[in-house]
Design a protein around this motif. Structure first.
Motif, PDB file in Angstrom:
ATOM      1  N   THR A 174      -2.658  -3.530  24.035  1.00 21.49           N
ATOM      2  CA  THR A 174      -3.930  -4.258  24.097  1.00 21.49           C
ATOM      3  C   THR A 174      -3.875  -5.449  23.143  1.00 21.49           C
ATOM      4  N   LEU A 175      -4.254  -6.611  23.640  1.00 20.66           N
ATOM      5  CA  LEU A 175      -4.342  -7.823  22.814  1.00 20.66           C
ATOM      6  C   LEU A 175      -5.732  -8.417  22.990  1.00 20.66           C
ATOM      7  N   GLU A 176      -6.442  -8.569  21.873  1.00 13.01           N
ATOM      8  CA  GLU A 176      -7.785  -9.166  21.906  1.00 13.01           C
ATOM      9  C   GLU A 176      -7.819 -10.371  20.978  1.00 13.01           C
ATOM     10  N   ILE A 177      -8.305 -11.497  21.488  1.00  2.22           N
ATOM     11  CA  ILE A 177      -8.430 -12.728  20.717  1.00  2.22           C
ATOM     12  C   ILE A 177      -9.858 -13.221  20.877  1.00  2.22           C
ATOM     13  N   SER A 178     -10.554 -13.464  19.766  1.00  2.00           N
ATOM     14  CA  SER A 178     -11.942 -13.903  19.880  1.00  2.00           C
ATOM     15  C   SER A 178     -12.267 -14.947  18.816  1.00  2.00           C
ATOM     16  N   GLU A 179     -13.136 -15.889  19.213  1.00  2.00           N
ATOM     17  CA  GLU A 179     -13.681 -16.917  18.318  1.00  2.00           C
ATOM     18  C   GLU A 179     -12.602 -17.711  17.599  1.00  2.00           C
ATOM     19  N   CYS A 180     -11.500 -17.941  18.300  1.00  2.00           N
ATOM     20  CA  CYS A 180     -10.463 -18.845  17.790  1.00  2.00           C
ATOM     21  C   CYS A 180     -10.737 -20.204  18.434  1.00  2.00           C
ATOM     22  N   TRP A 181     -11.514 -20.997  17.759  1.00  4.90           N
ATOM     23  CA  TRP A 181     -12.144 -22.158  18.376  1.00  4.90           C
ATOM     24  C   TRP A 181     -11.160 -23.266  18.753  1.00  4.90           C
ATOM     25  N   VAL A 182     -10.054 -23.395  18.011  1.00  8.17           N
ATOM     26  CA  VAL A 182      -9.118 -24.498  18.301  1.00  8.17           C
ATOM     27  C   VAL A 182      -7.743 -23.993  18.729  1.00  8.17           C
ATOM     28  N   LEU A 183      -7.643 -22.696  19.008  1.00  7.24           N
ATOM     29  CA  LEU A 183      -6.370 -22.156  19.499  1.00  7.24           C
ATOM     30  C   LEU A 183      -6.095 -22.743  20.883  1.00  7.24           C
ATOM     31  N   GLN A 184      -4.958 -23.466  20.996  1.00  4.52           N
ATOM     32  CA  GLN A 184      -4.693 -24.263  22.187  1.00  4.52           C
ATOM     33  C   GLN A 184      -4.099 -23.453  23.341  1.00  4.52           C
ATOM     34  N   SER A 185      -3.218 -22.501  23.012  1.00  2.00           N
ATOM     35  CA  SER A 185      -2.519 -21.790  24.085  1.00  2.00           C
ATOM     36  C   SER A 185      -1.959 -20.478  23.570  1.00  2.00           C
ATOM     37  N   LEU A 186      -1.500 -19.683  24.501  1.00  2.00           N
ATOM     38  CA  LEU A 186      -0.809 -18.437  24.186  1.00  2.00           C
ATOM     39  C   LEU A 186       0.700 -18.660  24.279  1.00  2.00           C
ATOM     40  N   PRO A 187       1.492 -17.899  23.537  1.00  2.00           N
ATOM     41  CA  PRO A 187       2.954 -17.999  23.669  1.00  2.00           C
ATOM     42  C   PRO A 187       3.395 -17.331  24.973  1.00  2.00           C
ATOM     43  N   ASP A 188       3.371 -18.087  26.043  1.00  2.00           N
ATOM     44  CA  ASP A 188       3.553 -17.519  27.384  1.00  2.00           C
ATOM     45  C   ASP A 188       4.856 -16.737  27.525  1.00  2.00           C
ATOM     46  N   GLU A 189       5.958 -17.302  27.033  1.00  2.00           N
ATOM     47  CA  GLU A 189       7.248 -16.618  27.172  1.00  2.00           C
ATOM     48  C   GLU A 189       7.264 -15.302  26.419  1.00  2.00           C
ATOM     49  N   GLU A 190       6.630 -15.286  25.262  1.00  2.00           N
ATOM     50  CA  GLU A 190       6.587 -14.046  24.480  1.00  2.00           C
ATOM     51  C   GLU A 190       5.722 -12.997  25.171  1.00  2.00           C
TER      52      GLU A 190
END
Length: 1007
Positions: free
Chosen positions: A949-965
């Motif tokens: 499970t991966l949860e990400i919240s209220e990261c206002w300037v996070l541009q992207s996820l590490p897709d390959e990872e």
């Protein structure tokens, strides 16, 4: 239950003869005669109980015996109560006038006792005449004294059996013989024809007579893993006999949300339910439905139309007509179990833990007993549980030969096996069992409450140093083990709740006779209230109860807004009075006339204070005032209530002090909160000194900064060996403390050292710079949970790592802590410790929150192994913490990080390797300063191979996820993203990179 009542009263008479002859001069001879007559009657009660089913005359005779036994119990209790009253005033100012008043009152008290002794003597003589007449009737009825094998066997079976109970398996139902039925219903839930899939709602009914396991089958289906995963929402409601549309709708909402609804009208309730079910595939179980009223069902089902195709409703009912009227598309009829399955149910209970030789010797008789259960699993289960305590073949043969098996046609639908299970109960348990009949069917009953009610009625007999509460717990567990209670659930605070099967409830009502009454809305009582001793009253018609002069228990309905002043004159024999959830705001002073009262519950009411007269209830054992939000004070004379054992006022936060003299109530087992101070009216910490029977949990609040260490030492907390949970809560005062005030607070807490049996500890708003030395002492080997919060001035954490059993540690709002180092692990570099020693050997959960000045966390390896069992770590609102330790325990499974500075997940730093991490939660929140997270550090997420499970919240300037990872995380099952604008745009529905996460089974992205 007459035999158990007579036995109890007989023991009380013997006690009076042994202990109070001097007090009963002129009366003791009458008591001796009374005791002798009771003994003669008790000798034939077993025969009378076995004949009451068929012989109406014997039933009437038993009712007469019971009525006299209750009267004798009241007389003895009244005498004991008067003996408790003080012989003279507690205080005198030494003046001549005060002396004269004291002498006068002493004379009046003496005169009253003489008059009371005369009155008691007359009443005992009168009741003895009634009993003599009853005793003579037994010969006419042909009742015999059974001194043969049955008496010998029963005494062997019952001797000490309650003490042997194990409770570890109480929550494990044994379910056999329903595999085919389960598969058929599950297939219908998960699939079906196209018409069935699209029909909303699609109703499946489970139909069968009582005791066949309809509810058990529904539970089995409801908790099936495939079923859980198939539906968006699952709800379970027990309907029972009262098909109240509003109540059921409200219960459905509560089941779906896990919390109560504040709405009270049907229309808004149905609107809310409609909105909740909108486009959701739901499963609803309506358990134990009896109503034939189609109009009510049509009204209830209106919101269900909002559900998505594939929604299902399961109904359990005994009646095929009910299933038809509810529009059942499929009716699953339950038949009796096969002989083989019925034997399996029986033998798992009756023959468990026996040797192969014993099993072989008893199997033939056991199978004959099972054949008489008629394939009904409830019957096999209860009689099997009863046979568990019968050790020999002869004891089993007695059950097989019992006349009860031949009484099925006159038992009013009660299974003979259930009645045999009741007869098998020890005398002490029979009264406890029948007491359950006061509650409505399907009523959830809390274990702690029931034990206190049993105490109030005098049902619990404790031996030696054993507490009544401990004995009562064994009684309750034994009824569970015998399958006379079911559906046990463990609540948040560790309390067990359960209920009775309908057929077992019918049994309890049958054997209790006219003792118990349940008065429901819109229904006139069918009993003569002159004979009722216990009543659960759920209606407005209080006047009806004025005739019930013999009432010992009374529960009143929530719609009651007041109890008329004269009511307590009618109910003088009450032992238990429950006014919880009623609308009353004031209790009449006449409550002081209830001299027998032992249980009083005013929880969830609007009372602001109790009348001083309540302190005249000298026998009161339990006073419950939980969630009384307006309660301001307790009566000043509570020190007179010397029998009080439980004083509960949880969440009654307007109560500012406890009255002086609480320390005199040395029998107290429960005090929700010990409030220190309150000026001249309040009690001081030293009053805890003699309260050595306190058990469970205790909050000590309002610990003042000017409290002396001598007062703390007087409390003698180190002698409270039955306390398992302790909380120290200081006043949250503004302004800086002087140095001497800080030193005083530190000394006070040092001297409030608890007993080493402590399991949980909490400290809040403590103003000292260091925590007490005892808090890290390994001698606290039972301590498993510690919470430290709002200790603003503490500069260093203690060596919690020394505690051998600590599993949970929460540290929050520690503003002055700047470094967490080896001292936290309990290592002293100067004493040569460390090396191979394990710190925090059993710690599983570690939480750090709101520590604004914490900069460094050092988990150096040279101190030895640290936190080898850690499973969960949370670090929140620690903006200056530079980085996480690189050597976090490898077993860590859940990590929650609130990112509030640039270093926490810095690409330039070294991040911990966590090969077993399954759940990762990362959020920023409203960060006011610092560099915000724009990307994940390269390579770190990809090495979390076990992540589910991966949860990400209220990261206002996070541009992207590490897709390959993310592609490397083959175990990832769920991705949740909340309030992350850039991620929402890229990975939400229709986003340009949605396809990169499409392989993850469960995705939630919400802005």
């Amino acid at each position: 239950m007459v035999d158990s009542l007579v036995s109890t009263v007989g023991e009380k008479l013997k006690t009076v003869l042994q202990d109070e002859v001097a007090l009963l001069v002129g009366v003791n001879s009458e008591i001796e005669k009374l005791s002798s007559t009771f003994t003669l009657i008790q000798a034939v009660l077993e025969d009378a109980e076995s004949r009451r089913v068929k012989d109406k005359a014997v039933t009437i005779w038993l009712e007469k015996v019971k009525d006299v036994a209750y009267d004798v119990d009241d007389i003895l209790d009244e005498w004991r109560t008067e003996a408790l009253r003080p012989q003279a005033p507690d205080e005198s100012d030494g003046s001549c006038f005060s002396f004269l008043v004291t002498c006068f009152l002493s004379y009046v008290t003496f005169f009253n006792h003489v008059m009371l002794r005369h009155n008691i003597g007359c009443r005992i003589k009168k009741v003895r005449g009634r009993l003599d007449s009853i005793e003579k009737e037994k010969s006419r009825l042909g009742l015999r004294v059974d001194i043969g094998e049955r008496e010998r066997v029963d005494s062997e079976v019952r001797r000490g059996e309650i003490r042997e109970r194990e409770t570890s398996s109480l929550l494990d139902p044994l379910i056999v013989g329903r595999g085919d039925e389960k598969k058929e219903v599950v297939d219908l839930l998960l699939g079906g024809s196209s018409r069935e899939v699209n029909e909303v709602p699609f109703v499946i009914s489970i139909v069968g007579m009582g005791g066949l396991g309809k509810t058990t089958l529904a539970q089995l289906i409801y908790n099936d893993e495939n079923v859980k995963g198939h539906f968006d929402m699952r709800m379970w409601v027990c309907v029972s006999e009262d098909f109240d549309v509003k109540r059921i709708t409200k219960s459905i909402i509560e089941s779906a949300t896990g919390k109560g609804s504040e709405l009270s009208d049907l229309a808004p309730l149905q609107d809310r339910l409609h909105g909740m079910l909108q486009a959701k595939r739901f499963l609803l179980v309506l358990d134990d439905v009896w109503s034939h009223d189609s109009e009510k069902w049509d009204k209830l089902r209106l919101p269900f139309q909002a559900g998505a195709p594939g929604s299902r409703i399961i109904v359990t009912t005994r009646l095929e007509d009910v299933a038809s009227r509810m529009g059942s598309t499929h009716m699953q009829k339950l038949d009796v179990l096969s002989d083989a399955d019925c034997w399996l149910v029986f033998s798992r209970r009756a023959l468990e833990h026996r040797s192969a030789e014993e099993r072989s010797d008893l199997e033939e008789i056991g199978r004959q007993i099972v054949n008489r259960c008629g394939g009904v699993p409830l019957a096999a289960k209860t009689i099997g549980s009863a046979m568990c305590s019968r050790k020999t073949r002869s004891q089993w043969e007695l059950v097989l030969r019992s006349e009860v098996w031949k009484s099925g046609d006159v038992l009013g639908g009660i299974l003979p096996a259930l009645l045999l299970s009741y007869h098998d109960l020890p005398l002490a348990l029979k009264q406890c069992f029948t007491y359950f009949s006061i509650f409505p069917k399907d009523w959830m009953i809390e274990k702690g409450t029931m034990i206190k009610l049993w105490e109030a009625q005098g049902f619990i007999c404790s031996e030696g140093s054993e507490d009544m509460e401990e004995s009562g717990g064994l009684y309750f567990d034994d009824l569970l083990r015998r399958s006379l209670l079911q559906d046990a659930e463990l609540e948040d605070e560790g309390n067990i709740c359960c209920k009775m099967h309908d057929l077992v409830h019918d049994l309890a009502q049958s054997v209790s006779g006219s003792d118990f009454s349940l008065v429901q809305i819109g229904k006139q009582p069918s009993l003569n209230f002159n004979n009722v001793h216990h009543s659960f009253f759920v209606a407005y018609i209080l006047a009806t109860l004025y005739k019930a002069h013999k009432l010992r228990t009374l529960f009143l309905d929530s719609r009651i807004s007041m109890v008329p002043r004269m009511s307590f004159h009618h109910w003088r024999r009450l032992r238990a009075l429950d006014l919880s959830y009623t609308s009353i705001k004031k209790l009449s002073p006449t409550v002081g006339h209830l001299k027998h009262l032992r249980f009083l519950d005013l929880s969830h009411t609007g009372v602001e204070e109790l009348p001083e007269e309540v302190c005249n209830c000298l026998n009161l054992q339990t006073l419950r005032l939980n969630w009384c939000r307006k309660l301001k004070k307790l009566p000043g004379g509570m020190k007179k209530m010397i029998n009080l054992r439980h004083l509960e006022f949880k969440n009654s936060d307007d109560l500012r002090y406890l009255p002086q003299g609480i320390g005199r109530l040395t029998g107290l087992r429960t005090v929700s909160k010990f409030i220190v101070g309150g000026g001249n009216k309040g009690c001081k910490c030293g009053e805890l000194k003699h309260l050595n029977h306190l058990q469970g949990s205790l909050r000590i609040t309002s610990l003042e900064k000017n409290m002396s260490r001598d007062k703390a030492r007087e409390a003698e907390l180190n002698k409270k060996k039955h306390l398992h949970t302790l909380s120290f809560e200081y006043k949250d005062e503004d302004g800086e403390l002087l140095d001497e005030e800080v030193k005083k607070m530190e000394d006070v807490l040092e001297f409030l050292q608890p007993h080493t049996n402590l399991k949980e500890l909490a400290i809040q708003y403590y103003g000292g710079s260091t925590l007490p030395k005892w808090i890290e002492d390994p001698v606290f080997s039972h301590l498993v949970r510690i919470t430290i919060s709002f200790c603003w001035e503490c500069i260093q954490l203690p060596g919690f790592g020394k505690l051998p059993s600590l599993k949970y540690l929460s540290i929050s709002y520690m503003y002055e802590v700047r470094k967490v180092g080896v001292e936290f692990s309990g290592v002293d570099n100067n004493d040569g410790s460390g090396g191979g020693r394990v710190s925090f050997p059993k710690l599983e959960t570690l939480l750090f929150k709101n520590m604004p000045n914490w900069e460094e966390w050092d988990l150096r390896g040279e101190v030895g192994e640290v936190m080898p069992s850690l499973l969960q770590l949370e670090v929140k609102w620690c903006p200056k913490l530079k980085e996480l330790p690189t050597n976090l325990p490898p077993l860590l499974q859940k990590l929650t990080l609130q990112i509030s500075n640039e270093g926490m997940l810095s690409s330039g730093g070294t991040l911990p390797v966590l090969p077993n991490l399954k759940h990762l939660i990362i959020y920023e929140g409203m960060v006011s300063s610092g560099v915000m997270l724009t990307s994940f550090p390269c390579g770190w997420l990809g090495q979390l191979k076990a992540l589910e499970t991966l949860e990400i919240s209220e990261c206002w300037v996070l541009q992207s996820l590490p897709d390959e990872e993310l592609q490397q995380l083959t175990m990832l099952q769920e991705l949740r993203i909340y309030r992350c604008p850039f991620l929402y745009e890229r990975y939400g529905y229709g986003g340009e990179d949605r396809n990169k996460i499409a392989r993850i089974p469960n995705i939630t992205i919400v802005w």
